[in-house]
Motif scaffolding. Structure first.
Motif, PDB file in Angstrom:
ATOM      1  N   GLU A 227       0.839  -1.210   0.000  1.00 56.82           N
ATOM      2  CA  GLU A 227       0.000   0.000   0.000  1.00 56.82           C
ATOM      3  C   GLU A 227       0.872   1.258   0.000  1.00 56.82           C
ATOM      4  O   GLU A 227       0.579   2.230  -0.692  1.00 56.82           O
ATOM      5  CB  GLU A 227      -0.928  -0.003   1.223  1.00 56.82           C
ATOM      6  N   LEU A 228       1.952   1.224   0.803  1.00 59.96           N
ATOM      7  CA  LEU A 228       2.846   2.399   0.833  1.00 59.96           C
ATOM      8  C   LEU A 228       3.464   2.634  -0.542  1.00 59.96           C
ATOM      9  O   LEU A 228       3.581   3.766  -1.004  1.00 59.96           O
ATOM     10  CB  LEU A 228       3.964   2.203   1.864  1.00 59.96           C
ATOM     11  N   LEU A 229       3.850   1.530  -1.201  1.00 57.08           N
ATOM     12  CA  LEU A 229       4.470   1.675  -2.523  1.00 57.08           C
ATOM     13  C   LEU A 229       3.501   2.295  -3.529  1.00 57.08           C
ATOM     14  O   LEU A 229       3.917   3.006  -4.445  1.00 57.08           O
ATOM     15  CB  LEU A 229       4.964   0.304  -3.022  1.00 57.08           C
ATOM     16  N   ALA A 234       8.417   6.771  -3.603  1.00 56.75           N
ATOM     17  CA  ALA A 234       9.473   5.817  -3.226  1.00 56.75           C
ATOM     18  C   ALA A 234       9.307   5.502  -1.749  1.00 56.75           C
ATOM     19  O   ALA A 234       8.694   6.267  -0.996  1.00 56.75           O
ATOM     20  CB  ALA A 234      10.856   6.415  -3.479  1.00 56.75           C
ATOM     21  N   VAL A 235       9.856   4.336  -1.344  1.00 58.89           N
ATOM     22  CA  VAL A 235       9.780   3.916   0.064  1.00 58.89           C
ATOM     23  C   VAL A 235      11.179   3.491   0.505  1.00 58.89           C
ATOM     24  O   VAL A 235      11.883   2.801  -0.245  1.00 58.89           O
ATOM     25  CB  VAL A 235       8.784   2.737   0.242  1.00 58.89           C
ATOM     26  N   PHE A 236      11.570   3.931   1.703  1.00 54.29           N
ATOM     27  CA  PHE A 236      12.844   3.463   2.281  1.00 54.29           C
ATOM     28  C   PHE A 236      12.519   2.567   3.476  1.00 54.29           C
ATOM     29  O   PHE A 236      11.769   2.951   4.372  1.00 54.29           O
ATOM     30  CB  PHE A 236      13.710   4.637   2.750  1.00 54.29           C
ATOM     31  N   LEU A 237      13.128   1.384   3.472  1.00 52.14           N
ATOM     32  CA  LEU A 237      12.890   0.418   4.539  1.00 52.14           C
ATOM     33  C   LEU A 237      14.098   0.423   5.485  1.00 52.14           C
ATOM     34  O   LEU A 237      15.195   0.033   5.104  1.00 52.14           O
ATOM     35  CB  LEU A 237      12.735  -0.960   3.886  1.00 52.14           C
ATOM     36  N   GLY A 238      13.865   0.881   6.716  1.00 53.92           N
ATOM     37  CA  GLY A 238      14.976   0.932   7.688  1.00 53.92           C
ATOM     38  C   GLY A 238      14.518   0.319   9.001  1.00 53.92           C
ATOM     39  O   GLY A 238      14.584   0.973  10.040  1.00 53.92           O
ATOM     40  N   ILE A 428      12.595  -4.665  -5.740  1.00 55.20           N
ATOM     41  CA  ILE A 428      11.307  -4.056  -6.122  1.00 55.20           C
ATOM     42  C   ILE A 428      11.532  -2.593  -6.483  1.00 55.20           C
ATOM     43  O   ILE A 428      12.134  -1.832  -5.711  1.00 55.20           O
ATOM     44  CB  ILE A 428      10.292  -4.189  -4.962  1.00 55.20           C
ATOM     45  N   GLU A 429      11.061  -2.238  -7.649  1.00 50.05           N
ATOM     46  CA  GLU A 429      11.176  -0.857  -8.156  1.00 50.05           C
ATOM     47  C   GLU A 429      10.636   0.140  -7.123  1.00 50.05           C
ATOM     48  O   GLU A 429       9.510  -0.002  -6.632  1.00 50.05           O
ATOM     49  CB  GLU A 429      10.362  -0.819  -9.478  1.00 50.05           C
ATOM     50  N   GLY A 430      11.435   1.131  -6.775  1.00 46.80           N
ATOM     51  CA  GLY A 430      10.978   2.194  -5.867  1.00 46.80           C
ATOM     52  C   GLY A 430      11.106   1.855  -4.394  1.00 46.80           C
ATOM     53  O   GLY A 430      10.848   2.707  -3.543  1.00 46.80           O
ATOM     54  N   LEU A 431      11.509   0.619  -4.082  1.00 42.10           N
ATOM     55  CA  LEU A 431      11.682   0.245  -2.666  1.00 42.10           C
ATOM     56  C   LEU A 431      13.183   0.157  -2.362  1.00 42.10           C
ATOM     57  O   LEU A 431      13.906  -0.654  -2.950  1.00 42.10           O
ATOM     58  CB  LEU A 431      11.009  -1.099  -2.369  1.00 42.10           C
ATOM     59  N   PHE A 432      13.639   1.011  -1.465  1.00 42.74           N
ATOM     60  CA  PHE A 432      15.051   1.062  -1.073  1.00 42.74           C
ATOM     61  C   PHE A 432      15.160   0.549   0.361  1.00 42.74           C
ATOM     62  O   PHE A 432      14.176   0.546   1.103  1.00 42.74           O
ATOM     63  CB  PHE A 432      15.574   2.493  -1.168  1.00 42.74           C
TER      64      PHE A 432
END
Ligand code: FAD
Length: 465
Positions: A227-229, A234-238, A428-432
């Motif tokens: 959903e966030l994507l 873009a989304v950063f996963l930390g 995944i495109e746009g997910l960092f």
């Protein structure tokens, strides 16, 4: 010129309180210490390279000697957004200070005898001076780009990423499962090493740049990453590596804790103030902490301040441990009993299922293992029991997959960490992603470095779209 020591509370005072025990340099000490720097020509190949985020060490120290503390602060923050934090908790002896030419040449028997410049204490001095003096630091901010980025996890990786993206004009929303930002810096590291008012100040800086925080959002439960994507550019996963592991016989007994539970209850839920706070923590009279890293030492600092007899059980030696040398000294001065080369094999309980001891076996060093460190091997017939009322597992931090498990197309490594390319983009495109969720558990400064490098890639990615 001898290295200046940072003033400390005496050990008998330290254990009575969770207040910070390293008291920081005065102006005079800082100036004296800064003047020890040789500003050597090849410094950029040593102390700067020794710093995982590349702080211009001679550059900021020079500014101190010139009395320009704002200039010193600006020099540090070109690379490291949080000087007061890194000055306190980076393992400098393995990074910048371990590369200082004063130290190197001593080791190699050359003329520059002496201990390394106290780079960490100087960085802390500069950060604290700016914070306490109230000097306004103008943060440069580019005009709005109209792009939106979600950052998942408010640990150092997420905060550093949010900091740069907000400065570059993007709208940044940080989603955090816990009620406060900071990650391990707020729920793990004891106040005695890192006063929380510093974190509050840094968070206000980020809010001043327009970063918005949303607490109590467990991504993967409250909202999915998918959903966030869809809702963000873009989304950063930390999300770090905050899942502890148990794993020996008896680990189900009452009185067995994971380190994260003890630290979170004590430092985030304020069990240290119970009954004035609502959350208790009961380690009994004696506790045995299993592990030899930052987490084990922080559990020891915590247990000692809760008035508990504290044993730390580690299967290797001090030299091969990943905790800081000075922290071992500190907890030993405070009364912790360290069992080096000791492998726990079973938590022992009574008939009511309560912990009464930790059965261990002595180890000796054998041939090197995959990590190059000598492999500890058991000494025959050396089993013994350390009597205790609780056991804390401070080993085997793992990535917590709640945020991303089941996300189609996301590649993981064989260790369960998230795989990224050289730009910190996942499959995944746009997910960092960056920080401990990528490297499986490292240091705050490395998480900051990942966050900033990922922010740069996200920025370039957004400008291309
Ligand atoms: P974290 O700091 O773990 O932050 C991740 C954040 O994501 C957390 O706030 C978490 O609540 C949030 N999160 C997780 N899952 C979700 C989800 N599904 N939805 C929303 N939010 C989520 N390093 C040092 O350099 N010096 C030290 O002295 C030091 N001491 C340490 C002491 C302890 C007890 C521990 C455990 C580690 C220590 N480290 C230290 C290591 C360092 O803290 C970590 O390497 C660093 O914090 C990693 O940063 P991160 O941002 O990747 O993750």
């Amino acid at each position: 010129m001898d290295r200046n020591k940072e003033p400390m509370l005496e050990s008998q005072e330290r254990v009575k309180t969770f207040r910070e025990y390293a008291l920081g340099f005065s102006v005079n000490l800082a100036l004296d210490e800064a003047n020890r720097c040789l500003f050597c020509k090849d410094a950029d190949q040593r102390c700067i390279k020794g710093c995982p985020i590349g702080v211009d060490v001679p550059g900021f120290i020079k500014k101190i000697t010139e009395g320009d503390l704002l200039g010193a602060y600006k020099k540090i923050t070109e690379a490291d957004p949080f000087p007061s934090i890194c000055g306190r908790i980076c393992p400098q002896e393995r990074q910048c200070e371990g590369s200082c030419i004063l130290y190197y040449d001593t080791v190699r028997g050359r003329k520059n005898k002496g201990l390394p410049v106290s780079i960490g204490a100087l960085e802390k001095f500069v950060g604290d001076f700016i914070r306490v003096s109230g000097i306004h630091v103008e943060e440069e901010k580019l005009p709005p780009t109209g792009k939106k980025v979600a950052v998942v996890g408010a640990g150092p990786a997420g905060l550093a990423c949010a900091y740069d993206l907000a400065r570059w004009g993007h709208e940044v929303h940080v989603y955090e499962a816990l009620p406060k930002p900071g990650g391990v810096m707020v729920y793990g590291i004891p106040h005695a090493r890192l006063d929380r008012s510093l974190l509050d100040w840094e968070i206000r800086r980020l809010e001043g740049l327009g970063v918005k925080f949303f607490f109590g959002y467990v991504i993967g439960r409250t909202v999915s990453l998918k959903e966030l994507l869809k809702s963000y550019d873009a989304v950063f996963l930390g999300v770090g590596a905050g899942r502890g592991s148990l794993g020996i016989k008896g680990d189900h007994l009452s009185g067995v804790y994971s380190a994260i539970e003890v630290l979170t209850r004590t430092h985030l839920m304020n069990a240290k103030d119970f009954p004035a706070s609502a959350t208790p923590i009961d380690l009994g009279r004696r506790t045995a902490i299993i592990g030899g890293g930052f987490t084990a030492v922080d559990c020891a600092i915590t247990a000692l301040r809760l008035g508990v007899e504290t044993h730390v059980v580690y299967r290797r030696t001090r030299e091969t441990s990943s905790a800081r040398d000075e922290e071992w000294d500190h907890i030993m001065e405070e009364g912790a009993i360290i069992h080096w080369l000791t492998q726990p094999i079973e938590v022992v309980g009574d008939e009511r299922g309560k912990v009464i001891g930790l059965k261990c076996i002595k180890m000796e060093l054998g041939e090197p293992d995959e990590s190059g460190r000598p492999r500890p091997v058991p000494v025959p017939n050396s089993e013994h029991v350390i009597e205790c009322d609780s056991v804390i597992f401070a080993i085997g931090q793992k990535a917590n997959p709640v945020a991303y498990e089941g996300l189609e197309g996301l590649k993981l490594t064989k260790w369960g960490t998230v795989e990224v390319d050289e730009n910190f983009m996942t499959s995944i495109e746009g997910l960092f992603a960056g920080g401990d969720v990528v490297n499986g558990g490292d240091t705050v400064v490395r998480a900051l470095s990942h966050g900033r490098r990922a922010a740069k890639s996200i920025h370039e990615y957004l400008l291309r779209r």
